[in-house]
Write an enzyme that holds these catalytic residues in place. Structure first.
Site, PDB file in Angstrom:
ATOM      1  N   CYS A  25      66.169 -52.284  51.629  1.00  0.00           N
ATOM      2  CA  CYS A  25      66.106 -53.750  51.949  1.00  0.00           C
ATOM      3  C   CYS A  25      67.371 -54.172  52.819  1.00  0.00           C
ATOM      4  CB  CYS A  25      65.819 -54.434  50.631  1.00  0.00           C
ATOM      5  SG  CYS A  25      64.571 -53.839  49.546  1.00  0.00           S
ATOM      6  N   CYS A  28      70.274 -56.073  51.177  1.00  0.00           N
ATOM      7  CA  CYS A  28      70.570 -55.447  49.946  1.00  0.00           C
ATOM      8  C   CYS A  28      72.001 -54.823  49.706  1.00  0.00           C
ATOM      9  CB  CYS A  28      69.714 -54.939  48.893  1.00  0.00           C
ATOM     10  SG  CYS A  28      70.002 -54.651  47.154  1.00  0.00           S
ATOM     11  N   ARG A 233      63.422 -71.941  40.727  1.00  0.00           N
ATOM     12  CA  ARG A 233      64.823 -71.434  40.388  1.00  0.00           C
ATOM     13  C   ARG A 233      65.657 -71.402  41.659  1.00  0.00           C
ATOM     14  NH1 ARG A 233      64.631 -68.562  35.642  1.00  0.00           N
ATOM     15  NH2 ARG A 233      62.761 -68.222  35.843  1.00  0.00           N
TER      16      ARG A 233
HETATM   17  N1  SAM Z   1      65.188 -53.463  42.516  1.00  0.00           N
HETATM   18  C1  SAM Z   1      64.496 -54.262  42.238  1.00  0.00           C
HETATM   19  C2  SAM Z   1      63.486 -55.199  43.396  1.00  0.00           C
HETATM   20  O1  SAM Z   1      64.065 -55.166  44.603  1.00  0.00           O
HETATM   21  O2  SAM Z   1      62.362 -55.779  43.124  1.00  0.00           O
HETATM   22  C3  SAM Z   1      65.195 -55.426  41.513  1.00  0.00           C
HETATM   23  C4  SAM Z   1      66.453 -55.891  41.895  1.00  0.00           C
HETATM   24  S1  SAM Z   1      66.600 -56.918  43.552  1.00  0.00           S
HETATM   25  C5  SAM Z   1      68.213 -56.852  43.621  1.00  0.00           C
HETATM   26  C6  SAM Z   1      66.058 -58.482  43.037  1.00  0.00           C
HETATM   27  C7  SAM Z   1      66.129 -59.611  44.147  1.00  0.00           C
HETATM   28  O3  SAM Z   1      67.318 -59.943  44.510  1.00  0.00           O
HETATM   29  C8  SAM Z   1      65.508 -59.187  45.445  1.00  0.00           C
HETATM   30  O4  SAM Z   1      64.032 -59.008  45.590  1.00  0.00           O
HETATM   31  C9  SAM Z   1      66.206 -60.065  46.474  1.00  0.00           C
HETATM   32  O5  SAM Z   1      65.182 -61.282  46.779  1.00  0.00           O
HETATM   33  C10 SAM Z   1      67.289 -60.544  45.511  1.00  0.00           C
HETATM   34  N2  SAM Z   1      68.471 -60.178  46.357  1.00  0.00           N
HETATM   35  C11 SAM Z   1      69.058 -59.049  46.579  1.00  0.00           C
HETATM   36  N3  SAM Z   1      70.191 -59.119  47.533  1.00  0.00           N
HETATM   37  C12 SAM Z   1      70.145 -60.384  47.949  1.00  0.00           C
HETATM   38  C13 SAM Z   1      71.221 -61.142  48.808  1.00  0.00           C
HETATM   39  N4  SAM Z   1      72.261 -60.341  49.427  1.00  0.00           N
HETATM   40  N5  SAM Z   1      71.087 -62.327  48.996  1.00  0.00           N
HETATM   41  C14 SAM Z   1      70.060 -62.708  48.366  1.00  0.00           C
HETATM   42  N6  SAM Z   1      69.224 -62.617  47.571  1.00  0.00           N
HETATM   43  C15 SAM Z   1      69.288 -61.174  47.281  1.00  0.00           C
HETATM   44 FE1  SF4 Z   2      65.773 -53.436  47.739  1.00  0.00          FE
HETATM   45 FE2  SF4 Z   2      68.169 -53.640  46.600  1.00  0.00          FE
HETATM   46 FE3  SF4 Z   2      66.065 -53.996  44.967  1.00  0.00          FE
HETATM   47 FE4  SF4 Z   2      66.768 -51.662  45.859  1.00  0.00          FE
HETATM   48  S1  SF4 Z   2      68.032 -52.813  44.253  1.00  0.00           S
HETATM   49  S2  SF4 Z   2      64.739 -52.331  45.726  1.00  0.00           S
HETATM   50  S3  SF4 Z   2      67.551 -52.002  47.992  1.00  0.00           S
HETATM   51  S4  SF4 Z   2      66.439 -55.188  46.924  1.00  0.00           S
END
Ligand code: SAM
Ligand code: SF4
Ligand code: DTB
Length: 311
Positions: A25, A28, A233
């Site tokens: 992603c 991320c 949220r």
């Molecule tokens: N790995 C799992 C997933 O992707 O579903 C769960 C954790 S993931 C970090 C949860 C959510 O955090 C992501 O779907 C994204 O929408 C949000 N997120 C992650 N990094 C972000 C960022 N830098 N800025 C804003 N939202 C973020």
């Molecule tokens: Fe994507 Fe980050 Fe969630 Fe991994 S932890 S699936 S890289 S949003």
């Protein structure tokens, strides 16, 4: 109509397994694909005790929902013992009288049922953006994979928490398209997080421009109108908002925030600032387990009448 406008739920996030994620992603911090640039160190899954201690602190600080996140593609990626440990954490936090949410990546229907049995209240799985723009955001999975997990969660009888991020380089039409997908799921998600991109150094999206405050307000208002019974949220990016912008977000219909000094890997608003904000705006915390009425708005509203009575 569907909510007490003074109540804003406080939720606390804990990254129970940080970094080393095999997914890509682009926004991320936790993907292993750019760990050389982000310098984020992958950690192991936390122990049950440590997580319970964090949940207790969150409860004492006024949180009514505890959300555990793992940097996994899904539980299938890891050994069965790790998923069992998450089920144990879920049971224990639920026994503390808190709503429990988890965000563990893709789920099979069987895994969703196990989470339900452990007492999970809600599962967070974001669609992030429109179906049209999704391949610019990640290459390691398809939009349909996300929809399948959301369907498995719904089927297992767990509340769905599903939203998106503004500021990924998308057009306004992509934002509208995301909202359309969310609002035309077989049932509205019980909760919709609206995140502003937090640009993280070392990620491919490090130079993206986050949305303005008013763009966030507009997205929240649209979510509120389209999904009236849903908890909307105000999620990532709140740390960069003035109290006035946050006030507009609440007036536009946001009725939940993440509190605590950290989101998953990035900083969050200070507790003292949040206490001041709540006091200044006359807001109060939303208790745990206020009956969700999502879905009722599109049927006969009977569930909503029940909820109004309870409030
Ligand atoms: N790995 C799992 C997933 O992707 O579903 C769960 C954790 S993931 C970090 C949860 C959510 O955090 C992501 O779907 C994204 O929408 C949000 N997120 C992650 N990094 C972000 C960022 N830098 N800025 C804003 N939202 C973020
Ligand atoms: Fe994507 Fe980050 Fe969630 Fe991994 S932890 S699936 S890289 S949003
Ligand atoms: C959601 O939509 N936002 C939260 C929660 N669901 C899991 C996560 C925000 C993460 C922000 C970036 C970070 O701290 O790593």
């Amino acid at each position: 109509m569907h909510h007490d406008p003074r109540q804003v739920q406080q939720c606390t996030l804990l990254s129970i397994k940080t970094g080393g994620c095999p997914e890509t992603c682009n926004y991320c911090a936790q993907s292993s694909s750019w760990k050389g640039e982000t310098k984020l160190k992958a950690e192991k899954l936390m122990g049950v005790e440590e997580v319970i201690e964090a949940a207790k602190r969150a409860k004492e600080a006024g949180s009514t929902r505890f959300c555990m996140g793992t940097a996994w593609r899904g539980p299938s990626q890891v050994g069965a013992g790790q998923f069992e440990r998450v089920l144990e954490m879920t049971k224990e936090v639920r026994d503390m009288g808190m709503e429990v949410c988890a965000t563990l990546g893709m789920l099979t229907p069987e895994q969703a049922l196990k989470l339900k049995d452990a007492g999970l209240t809600a599962y967070n799985h974001n669609l992030d953006t429109s179906p049209e723009y999704y391949d610019k955001v990640t290459s390691s999975r398809k939009y349909e994979d996300r929809l399948n997990t959301i369907a498995a969660v719904r089927e297992a009888g767990i509340s769905v928490c599903c939203g998106g991020i503004l500021g990924l380089g998308e057009e306004e039409s992509d934002r509208a398209s995301l909202m359309t997908v969310l609002a035309t799921l077989p049932e509205h998600p019980e909760s919709v997080p609206i995140n502003a991109l937090v640009p993280v150094e070392g990620t491919p999206f490090k130079d993206m421009t986050p949305p303005s405050g008013l763009e966030m307000v507009r997205a929240i208002a649209v979510a509120r109108i389209l999904m009236p019974a849903t908890v909307v949220r105000l999620s990532a990016g709140r740390v960069n908002m003035s109290p006035e912008t946050q006030a507009l977000c609440f007036m536009a219909g946001a009725n939940s925030v993440f509190t605590g000094d950290k989101l998953l890997t990035t900083p969050n608003n200070e507790k003292s600032e949040d206490s001041f904000l709540f006091e200044e705006l006359g807001l109060e915390g939303r208790p745990a387990f206020v009956p969700y009425a999502a879905g009722a708005a599109s049927s006969d509203g009977s569930e909503w009448k029940h909820m109004k009575h309870e409030l």
